[in-house]
Enzyme design. Sequence first.
Site, short mmCIF file in Angstrom:
data_model
loop_
_atom_site.label_atom_id
_atom_site.label_comp_id
_atom_site.label_asym_id
_atom_site.label_seq_id
_atom_site.Cartn_x
_atom_site.Cartn_y
_atom_site.Cartn_z
N GLU A 36 14.46 8.73 34.46
CA GLU A 36 14.64 7.90 33.27
C GLU A 36 13.46 6.94 33.08
O GLU A 36 13.08 6.62 31.95
CB GLU A 36 15.93 7.09 33.39
CG GLU A 36 17.20 7.92 33.52
CD GLU A 36 18.39 7.11 34.02
OE1 GLU A 36 19.53 7.57 33.80
OE2 GLU A 36 18.20 6.04 34.63
N THR A 114 20.91 6.60 31.23
CA THR A 114 21.80 7.63 30.72
C THR A 114 23.24 7.24 31.00
O THR A 114 23.52 6.36 31.83
CB THR A 114 21.48 8.98 31.37
OG1 THR A 114 21.50 8.83 32.79
CG2 THR A 114 20.10 9.46 30.93
N ASP A 198 28.76 4.23 32.67
CA ASP A 198 27.56 4.36 33.50
C ASP A 198 27.85 3.83 34.90
O ASP A 198 29.01 3.59 35.24
CB ASP A 198 26.36 3.64 32.84
CG ASP A 198 26.39 2.13 33.05
OD1 ASP A 198 27.46 1.57 33.38
OD2 ASP A 198 25.33 1.50 32.88
N GLU A 200 25.70 1.22 36.33
CA GLU A 200 24.91 0.01 36.56
C GLU A 200 25.17 -1.15 35.61
O GLU A 200 25.04 -2.31 35.98
CB GLU A 200 23.40 0.33 36.47
CG GLU A 200 22.83 1.16 37.60
CD GLU A 200 23.00 2.65 37.43
OE1 GLU A 200 22.97 3.39 38.42
OE2 GLU A 200 23.17 3.09 36.26
N ASP A 223 26.30 13.55 29.08
CA ASP A 223 27.46 14.41 29.33
C ASP A 223 28.68 13.85 28.62
O ASP A 223 28.80 12.65 28.42
CB ASP A 223 27.73 14.53 30.84
CG ASP A 223 27.85 13.18 31.53
OD1 ASP A 223 29.00 12.74 31.74
OD2 ASP A 223 26.83 12.56 31.83
#
Length: 265
Positions: A36, A114, A198, A200, A223
């Site tokens: 990323e 992401t 996510d 984080e 996804d």
Amino acid sequence: MAAHGEGSGAPVDSMVAQLEKHPISSILIIIAMQTEALPVVNKFQLVENPHSLFPEGVPWVHYHGTYKDIIINLVWPGKDLTLGVDSVGTVSASLVTYASIQALQPDLIINAGTAGGFKAKGAGIGDIFLASHVAFHDRRIPIPVFDLYGVGSRQTFPTPNLLKALNLKAGKLSTGDSLDMAPQDEASIAANDATVKDMEGAAVAYVAGLLKIPAIFVKAVTDIVDGAKPTAEEFLQNLASVTAALDGAVAQIVDFISGKCLSDL
């Protein structure tokens, strides 16, 4: 905060008051994975800092450079020293956010990465979301008030002009330390009213809130969590193409921020 618990925006308000007449001059980008991070590093022609800002022996990596009138610092947690994989998850994210704020004192944090998306909430592969709220979905403490602390729901720094100008989607972000989704997590994510999940964001938000640095959260969907394909398989299949979309969105956001004050966002 979505749950209107502690810390619901007062520190952010004070930051705006202090900085509203001063253009943003320093941005800290926190990204969890090398895949990323590198497209963003290349986009802004950032260079790795050979003199680490961080304690000796940690794998955290710092890139820096200048774009237009903004100093850009990008930090990713590096590879796990034992297993050699990206140091994903809330613990690494919290540590690098804290250490980076202490070392760099940015005007604004961008946590880019992401995420899984929920088609029931309107998410599709490659969609870019700006999180309006963040919360945890795997810190279950069924004791009064501790339950709210565990969820840790908070509103992110508001950026209505940025959202409108770049035509990004807005949604709530739920954070946990697992890529998959256990039934208890699913119930908590639904309770958080999340569109994306996510590993984080809420941790970065917690540290940024403690240290009174405004933070925004840019998440690209790799996804579909409530889709037919296995999460891990779909994540890996879409990672490269979606990180390209993420890189483009981060570049657009930095372009928009250039020359503006926090209150203009």
